[in-house]
Design an enzyme around this catalytic site. Structure first.
Site, short mmCIF file in Angstrom:
data_model
loop_
_atom_site.label_atom_id
_atom_site.label_comp_id
_atom_site.label_asym_id
_atom_site.label_seq_id
_atom_site.Cartn_x
_atom_site.Cartn_y
_atom_site.Cartn_z
N HIS A 146 40.82 43.95 37.07
CA HIS A 146 40.09 43.57 38.05
C HIS A 146 40.52 44.70 39.16
O HIS A 146 39.80 45.19 40.02
CB HIS A 146 40.26 42.19 38.66
CG HIS A 146 39.56 42.10 40.16
ND1 HIS A 146 38.15 42.09 40.36
CD2 HIS A 146 40.36 41.88 40.95
CE1 HIS A 146 38.11 41.93 41.32
NE2 HIS A 146 39.31 41.59 42.19
N GLU A 212 34.23 34.78 42.56
CA GLU A 212 35.30 35.57 41.94
C GLU A 212 35.62 34.31 40.96
O GLU A 212 36.19 33.53 41.39
CB GLU A 212 36.33 35.97 42.77
CG GLU A 212 36.23 37.23 43.63
CD GLU A 212 37.36 37.84 44.37
OE1 GLU A 212 38.28 37.25 44.76
OE2 GLU A 212 36.98 39.18 44.64
N GLU A 214 38.28 32.62 39.03
CA GLU A 214 39.79 32.52 38.92
C GLU A 214 40.24 31.06 38.52
O GLU A 214 39.37 30.19 38.22
CB GLU A 214 40.03 32.78 40.51
CG GLU A 214 39.58 33.85 41.48
CD GLU A 214 40.44 34.14 42.62
OE1 GLU A 214 41.52 33.62 42.78
OE2 GLU A 214 39.96 35.05 43.39
N ASP A 246 36.27 31.84 44.23
CA ASP A 246 36.80 32.69 45.71
C ASP A 246 35.55 33.56 46.01
O ASP A 246 35.58 34.53 45.96
CB ASP A 246 38.07 33.60 45.43
CG ASP A 246 38.16 34.15 46.73
OD1 ASP A 246 38.11 33.61 47.79
OD2 ASP A 246 39.00 35.31 46.72
N ARG A 250 31.38 40.98 50.19
CA ARG A 250 32.01 42.41 50.05
C ARG A 250 31.67 43.21 51.24
O ARG A 250 32.57 44.08 51.41
CB ARG A 250 31.07 42.98 48.73
CG ARG A 250 31.43 42.10 47.55
CD ARG A 250 33.07 42.08 47.23
NE ARG A 250 33.17 41.36 45.80
CZ ARG A 250 34.31 40.75 45.54
NH1 ARG A 250 35.50 41.10 46.24
NH2 ARG A 250 34.34 39.97 44.52
N GLN A 253 34.11 42.18 53.72
CA GLN A 253 35.54 42.74 53.22
C GLN A 253 35.82 44.37 53.33
O GLN A 253 36.90 44.59 53.86
CB GLN A 253 35.45 42.20 51.72
CG GLN A 253 36.63 42.52 51.18
CD GLN A 253 36.73 41.92 49.53
OE1 GLN A 253 35.80 41.72 49.06
NE2 GLN A 253 37.98 42.32 48.91
N LYS A 266 36.65 36.01 52.95
CA LYS A 266 37.25 35.18 51.77
C LYS A 266 37.14 33.74 52.59
O LYS A 266 37.36 32.64 51.82
CB LYS A 266 38.49 35.55 51.58
CG LYS A 266 38.60 36.63 50.92
CD LYS A 266 37.91 36.84 49.55
CE LYS A 266 38.13 38.22 49.09
NZ LYS A 266 37.96 38.36 47.38
N THR A 270 35.86 28.27 49.40
CA THR A 270 36.58 28.47 47.96
C THR A 270 36.35 27.13 47.21
O THR A 270 36.79 26.20 47.71
CB THR A 270 38.00 28.69 48.32
OG1 THR A 270 38.26 29.69 48.98
CG2 THR A 270 38.63 28.90 46.66
N GLU A 379 31.89 43.87 40.00
CA GLU A 379 32.30 44.56 38.95
C GLU A 379 31.12 44.56 37.86
O GLU A 379 30.71 45.73 36.94
CB GLU A 379 33.52 44.01 38.14
CG GLU A 379 34.76 44.22 39.12
CD GLU A 379 35.85 43.27 38.54
OE1 GLU A 379 35.73 42.01 39.02
OE2 GLU A 379 36.68 43.56 37.61
CA CA Z 1 40.02 36.33 45.00
#
Ligand code: CA
Length: 433
Positions: A146, A212, A214, A246, A250, A253, A266, A270, A379
């Site tokens: 990542h 995300e 996780e 999460d 973007r 960010q 962020k 979550t 991604e």
């Molecule tokens: Ca993260």
């Protein structure tokens, strides 16, 4: 010598039928907080097949009479924290009691129809709650794939990994107040962004909302301010694991992250899965992570044993408002992570920072080596240049309003699965007013 743990014996069976593909066989026994109905109080439960076992009912009947749990009264609680604070011995003791009761070896539940009715609640009737009163939340960045993918997109292939990345489990302090349990929908955030070709920033809805993939773990016990945790016994402080999404904006960010890292991109939400899977249930699935020999890590991060991670299959599904079912968009595995949970926790405490029961430490996006194993839209769509295509003709670069994202994960045993259930949430339009 390691003692044989009868609670994970593959041959063990519950006294009632559980489908082979269930995430919650008798070998799993994950802990969570639930209400037996919307109007009833929250208490501690264990997922078993299509039921939730109400531990407060068992406790009222004196089932938990071992040295670590007798008289502790930790199951009639709104959060798991009091139970977690008793440490791993109490967790293991609870597992052993529950395993004997559900196998029928202890036949007091099996043979009592009235008790069964009160203690085994159909999962469809249970309302799941946030399981832990989360103190501090830290998010790491521990997947080499990542970090390399994101670094390649933003800085080019030659500077993809920052010079510190292979030496430090990089992370940032997150926001615990907006951690929510699976099933909680989140509004698209407003924020400040700046397009590459604009000469000044603007304020408006984020246009690049992402997930995300996780996992995270909850701390129990911890350390006093000024003291540190070491690789020798740090695993005793890892109470259990959950899936984590999460959610990320973007475009916010990209504009805000220099020089101090993620902030508002962020903090709008979550999501975590409601069931916390214990190290005992995952023990048969211990695995070795990537080799850390080039470069070698500093001594305080050197593993005491090679198998500090787990082989946990991970998947992400997306369902748009006009899709008839969720579609799989990612297949990954927890064992791809470069930095282990043990290293993350030791590193976090090494300054003398006090870790506390109820702290949540998340892994960072778990991407694998192949394009279908990338753990974010950023991604998967390679920054929007390769949109994902769906059977109804729709495409996605990032998430649209009405999109549900469903994370799931499980370790595959011999004839059974130790699963995490789902971690699900929907992107709602920007909140009015
Ligand atoms: Ca993260």
């Amino acid at each position: 010598m390691a003692q044989f743990d009868s609670t994970t014996d593959p041959k063990l069976k519950a006294f009632f039928d559980i489908p082979a593909d269930s995430h919650f066989p008798i070998q799993n026994l994950p802990f969570g907080i639930f209400r037996p109905g919307a109007k009833r109080s929250a208490r501690v439960g264990v997922a078993i097949g299509d039921y939730v076992l109400d531990l407060s009912v068992l406790d009222n009947h004196g089932f938990f009479d071992g040295p670590n749990l007798r008289g502790q009264d930790v199951f009639d609680e709104r959060y798991l924290n009091e139970f977690m604070d008793l440490g791993k011995e109490a967790r293991i003791e609870a597992r052993q009691v529950i395993s004997r009761v559900l196998s029928g070896e202890d036949d007091r539940l099996k043979n009592d129809a009235d008790l069964r009715k009160r203690a085994l609640i159909p999962m469809s009737e249970a309302v799941m709650e946030l399981p832990v009163q989360i103190g501090d939340y830290t998010d790491f960045y521990s997947s080499r794939e990542h970090a390399t993918n994101v670094g390649t997109m933003f800085r080019g292939k030659d500077n993809a990994l920052q010079p510190n990345w292979l030496h430090i489990p990089v992370g940032y302090h997150g926001r615990s107040s907006s951690v929510v349990v699976s099933g909680t929908d989140l509004h698209r955030p407003m924020g400040q962004t700046k397009a590459d070709d604009a000469d000044k920033p603007s304020f408006g809805p984020s246009r690049l909302v992402d997930f995300e993939l996780e996992m995270g773990f909850f701390v129990s016990g911890g350390n006093d301010l000024g003291s540190t945790l070491s690789m020798k016994d740090v695993e005793d402080h890892i109470w259990g694991l959950a899936l984590v999404n999460d959610w990320s904006a973007r475009d916010i960010q990209k504009w805000e992250y220099v020089p101090l890292g993620p902030f508002l991109a962020k903090n709008f939400g979550t999501s975590i899965s409601p069931w916390i899977v214990t190290p005992e249930a995952l023990k048969p699935f211990r695995a070795e992570g990537p080799k850390q020999t080039n470069p070698e890590v500093l001594d305080y991060l050197k593993p005491e044993r090679p198998d500090l991670t787990y082989d946990i299959n991970l998947e992400v599904m997306l369902r748009g408002e006009n899709m008839d079912k969720p579609h799989k968009i990612c297949t990954s595995n927890f064992k791809y992570l470069y930095w282990s949970m043990a290293q993350q926790l030791v590193h976090h405490s090494i300054t003398g920072c006090n870790m506390r029961t109820g702290d949540l430490l998340a892994s960072g996006t778990i991407s694998g080596p192949t394009e279908d194993s990338y753990g974010s839209m950023l991604e998967l769509s390679w920054r929007g240049s390769k949109p994902l295509k769906f059977p109804n003709g729709e495409e996605r670069k990032f998430l649209q309003d009405g999109d549900s994202v469903i994370l799931t994960g499980w370790a595959q045993g011999d004839g059974y699965r130790v699963g995490f259930g789902n971690c699900e949430g929907k992107v709602l339009p920007v909140r009015e007013g």
